[in-house]
Design a protein around this motif. Structure first.
Motif, PDB file in Angstrom:
ATOM      1  N   SER A  12      29.215  56.675  38.355  1.00 10.01           N
ATOM      2  CA  SER A  12      30.615  56.406  38.003  1.00 10.01           C
ATOM      3  C   SER A  12      31.132  55.170  38.722  1.00 10.01           C
ATOM      4  O   SER A  12      31.879  54.364  38.153  1.00 10.01           O
ATOM      5  CB  SER A  12      31.489  57.620  38.333  1.00 10.01           C
ATOM      6  N   MET A  37      29.621  52.109  37.060  1.00 11.01           N
ATOM      7  CA  MET A  37      30.291  51.836  35.785  1.00 11.01           C
ATOM      8  C   MET A  37      31.671  51.235  36.022  1.00 11.01           C
ATOM      9  O   MET A  37      32.092  50.313  35.317  1.00 11.01           O
ATOM     10  CB  MET A  37      30.415  53.126  34.981  1.00 11.01           C
ATOM     11  N   GLY A  60      30.715  47.669  37.056  1.00  8.63           N
ATOM     12  CA  GLY A  60      29.947  46.883  36.094  1.00  8.63           C
ATOM     13  C   GLY A  60      30.691  46.543  34.827  1.00  8.63           C
ATOM     14  O   GLY A  60      30.610  45.401  34.334  1.00  8.63           O
ATOM     15  N   LEU A  61      31.452  47.504  34.278  1.00 10.39           N
ATOM     16  CA  LEU A  61      32.150  47.246  33.013  1.00 10.39           C
ATOM     17  C   LEU A  61      33.204  46.149  33.150  1.00 10.39           C
ATOM     18  O   LEU A  61      33.217  45.197  32.354  1.00 10.39           O
ATOM     19  CB  LEU A  61      32.770  48.540  32.478  1.00 10.39           C
ATOM     20  N   PRO A  62      34.099  46.205  34.141  1.00 11.75           N
ATOM     21  CA  PRO A  62      35.069  45.109  34.286  1.00 11.75           C
ATOM     22  C   PRO A  62      34.424  43.757  34.566  1.00 11.75           C
ATOM     23  O   PRO A  62      34.904  42.731  34.086  1.00 11.75           O
ATOM     24  CB  PRO A  62      35.944  45.569  35.464  1.00 11.75           C
ATOM     25  N   THR A  90      42.207  46.481  34.198  1.00 11.15           N
ATOM     26  CA  THR A  90      41.230  47.188  33.369  1.00 11.15           C
ATOM     27  C   THR A  90      40.279  47.998  34.243  1.00 11.15           C
ATOM     28  O   THR A  90      39.930  49.141  33.920  1.00 11.15           O
ATOM     29  CB  THR A  90      40.434  46.182  32.524  1.00 11.15           C
ATOM     30  N   CYS A  91      39.863  47.416  35.363  1.00  8.03           N
ATOM     31  CA  CYS A  91      38.987  48.104  36.316  1.00  8.03           C
ATOM     32  C   CYS A  91      39.632  49.375  36.843  1.00  8.03           C
ATOM     33  O   CYS A  91      39.026  50.448  36.854  1.00  8.03           O
ATOM     34  CB  CYS A  91      38.655  47.162  37.470  1.00  8.03           C
ATOM     35  N   PHE A 104      39.932  52.137  34.083  1.00 12.86           N
ATOM     36  CA  PHE A 104      38.675  52.819  33.789  1.00 12.86           C
ATOM     37  C   PHE A 104      38.274  53.739  34.931  1.00 12.86           C
ATOM     38  O   PHE A 104      37.865  54.889  34.712  1.00 12.86           O
ATOM     39  CB  PHE A 104      37.567  51.801  33.522  1.00 12.86           C
ATOM     40  N   ALA A 129      31.497  42.776  33.479  1.00 15.39           N
ATOM     41  CA  ALA A 129      30.971  42.321  32.193  1.00 15.39           C
ATOM     42  C   ALA A 129      32.088  41.760  31.314  1.00 15.39           C
ATOM     43  O   ALA A 129      31.919  40.724  30.656  1.00 15.39           O
ATOM     44  CB  ALA A 129      30.264  43.479  31.490  1.00 15.39           C
ATOM     45  N   ILE A 130      33.246  42.441  31.310  1.00 14.49           N
ATOM     46  CA  ILE A 130      34.393  41.963  30.527  1.00 14.49           C
ATOM     47  C   ILE A 130      34.866  40.614  31.045  1.00 14.49           C
ATOM     48  O   ILE A 130      35.136  39.683  30.274  1.00 14.49           O
ATOM     49  CB  ILE A 130      35.530  43.002  30.567  1.00 14.49           C
TER      50      ILE A 130
END
Length: 257
Positions: free
Chosen positions: A30, A33, A36-38, A70-71, A74, A40-41
């Motif tokens: 978690s 993620m 990593g997701l922010p 956003t980070c 999420f 990548a965005i």
């Protein structure tokens, strides 16, 4: 007696907070993620779309506050899933038979979510600086950033605790968090709101994420803040209070079932 009760409330809250903190490092998926997701965005917007978007400044400087929001969104949304798992997986019933305050379960999730978000946000700031982000904030401005982000984190954490108490399955909890996670994309996070159609521009200007992002942008980069700071406090201070009250009521109802 009052002091003793307060001591045990704090102690139980800390016990469940430690449980949540251990989960972060024992099951780091978690956290990875949430980082990593922010990232990548941010990389995608800066290097793929940034050259085509005109903001009057380097796009990496413009987009970082939106990526941070956003980070946080999420990372906080994972709380709804965790609370639902605890409420439907038998942990809540086990707490009833133990010398622990059951409501400490909520406190543990909120504190654990805050720490996870703080770690992820720090990493994303460092990555942003590596790819060209240049904040010019002084000490007071950085303290303001920490204060605004802390208010945002706690308000979202309690909101997602509430969602976790309402939903009956992990799938439903995951779906219920989507509207809040989508809001930054219809704000000034990634493009100026002036470039949007008139009907969408009105929504983007008057939803809570835009004043939050403009406040962070002003603190980090020195752009005008205007009344955005007060709007941010009103939006997310109100959300924190309402979410806390509703979560407390829902939890007490579950205790009586």
């Amino acid at each position: 007696m009052r002091n003793s009760k307060l001591y045990w409330n704090v102690s139980d809250g800390w016990t469940m907070s430690r449980r949540s903190l251990k989960h972060i490092f024992r099951e780091p998926e978690s956290l990875l993620m949430a980082i990593g997701l922010p990232i990548a965005i941010m990389v995608m917007f800066v290097y793929v779309f940034g050259g085509a978007i005109q903001t009057g400044t380097d796009y990496v400087n413009y987009v970082v506050p939106g990526v941070i929001i956003t980070c946080v969104g999420f990372g906080s949304s994972l709380i709804a899933i965790s609370v639902t798992q605890d409420m439907t997986g038998g942990l809540f019933e086990r707490l009833r038979s133990m010398p622990l305050l059951p409501s400490s379960l909520m406190v543990g999730h909120v504190i654990g979510g805050f720490v996870r978000n703080a770690i992820a946000t720090t990493v994303i700031f460092l990555v942003a600086i590596l790819i060209g982000f240049q904040p010019n904030a002084g000490l007071l401005e950085w303290l303001g950033v920490i204060g605004v982000l802390s208010l945002f984190m706690f308000s979202l954490n309690w909101l997602f605790v509430t969602i976790g108490l309402i939903t009956k399955s992990v799938e439903t909890a995951n779906a219920a968090t989507f509207p809040m996670l989508f809001l930054p994309y219809i704000s000034s996070a990634f493009v100026p709101t002036e470039t949007m159609p008139s009907w969408l521009h009105a929504f983007a200007e008057n939803q809570p994420m835009t004043p939050l992002i403009e406040t962070l942008r002003g603190l980090l980069l020195g752009t005008p803040i205007g009344n955005n700071a007060w709007l941010t406090i009103a939006w997310f201070g109100g959300l924190l209070i309402v979410s806390f009250v509703i979560a407390t009521i829902l939890f007490k109802r579950r205790k009586r079932e």
